[in-house]
Design a protein around this motif. Sequence first.
Motif, PDB file in Angstrom:
ATOM      1  N   VAL A   1      -3.155   1.823  -4.019  1.00  0.00           N
ATOM      2  CA  VAL A   1      -2.688   3.206  -4.038  1.00  0.00           C
ATOM      3  C   VAL A   1      -3.808   4.085  -3.501  1.00  0.00           C
ATOM      4  N   SER A   2      -3.523   4.820  -2.454  1.00  0.00           N
ATOM      5  CA  SER A   2      -4.519   5.682  -1.848  1.00  0.00           C
ATOM      6  C   SER A   2      -4.269   7.129  -2.244  1.00  0.00           C
ATOM      7  N   SER A   3      -5.356   7.892  -2.293  1.00  0.00           N
ATOM      8  CA  SER A   3      -5.245   9.291  -2.716  1.00  0.00           C
ATOM      9  C   SER A   3      -4.934  10.200  -1.537  1.00  0.00           C
TER      10      SER A   3
ATOM     11  N   THR B   1      -4.415   0.722  -8.590  1.00  0.00           N
ATOM     12  CA  THR B   1      -4.770  -0.298  -7.606  1.00  0.00           C
ATOM     13  C   THR B   1      -5.257  -1.558  -8.289  1.00  0.00           C
TER      14      THR B   1
ATOM     15  N   SER C   1       0.836  -1.192   0.000  1.00  0.00           N
ATOM     16  CA  SER C   1       0.000   0.000   0.000  1.00  0.00           C
ATOM     17  C   SER C   1       0.869   1.239   0.000  1.00  0.00           C
ATOM     18  N   VAL C   2       0.590   2.138  -0.914  1.00  0.00           N
ATOM     19  CA  VAL C   2       1.338   3.390  -1.007  1.00  0.00           C
ATOM     20  C   VAL C   2       0.377   4.530  -1.260  1.00  0.00           C
ATOM     21  N   GLN C   3       0.834   5.736  -1.011  1.00  0.00           N
ATOM     22  CA  GLN C   3       0.050   6.906  -1.347  1.00  0.00           C
ATOM     23  C   GLN C   3       0.315   7.310  -2.794  1.00  0.00           C
ATOM     24  N   ALA C   4      -0.631   8.022  -3.351  1.00  0.00           N
ATOM     25  CA  ALA C   4      -0.476   8.501  -4.718  1.00  0.00           C
ATOM     26  C   ALA C   4       0.833   9.288  -4.847  1.00  0.00           C
TER      27      ALA C   4
ATOM     28  N   PRO D   1      -4.248   6.206  -7.815  1.00  0.00           N
ATOM     29  CA  PRO D   1      -5.277   5.302  -7.288  1.00  0.00           C
ATOM     30  C   PRO D   1      -5.796   4.318  -8.334  1.00  0.00           C
TER      31      PRO D   1
END
Length: 123
Positions: free
Chosen positions: A121-123, A89, A10-13, A86
């Motif tokens: 991928v989170s925003s 994902t 899991s990573v951020q944008a 995102p």
Amino acid sequence: APLVESGGGSVQAGGSLRLSCAISGYTDRRYCLAWFRQAPGKEREVIAGVDIRGPTPWARSLADRFAISKDTAKNTLDLQMNNLKPDDTGMYYCAADFGRRYCAGAEWEYTTWGRGTQVTVSS
């Protein structure tokens, strides 16, 4: 298992991940390899592949952010993913056909698949 993926998470944008596919039992360079992905609710799509001619970024829309490479010494197929969004994902799969020297990135060409590694991928 001939193909085992790793490196998802899991990573951020805007972040990066490097996926790796360990290839077991095959050291001959004359076969096809590729990375595919499948987003939730969507069909599996090809990202990029490697065959006897070298690497090919089948998904042109991803070519500026994703790069495929084969590490001959480690016998791995890697996928460097930068500036993740995102929409990236999904489950990422390594695929191979050990009897084919040339591939065109079509899913049916690849007869051996890994179990996949999840990328979120989170925003």
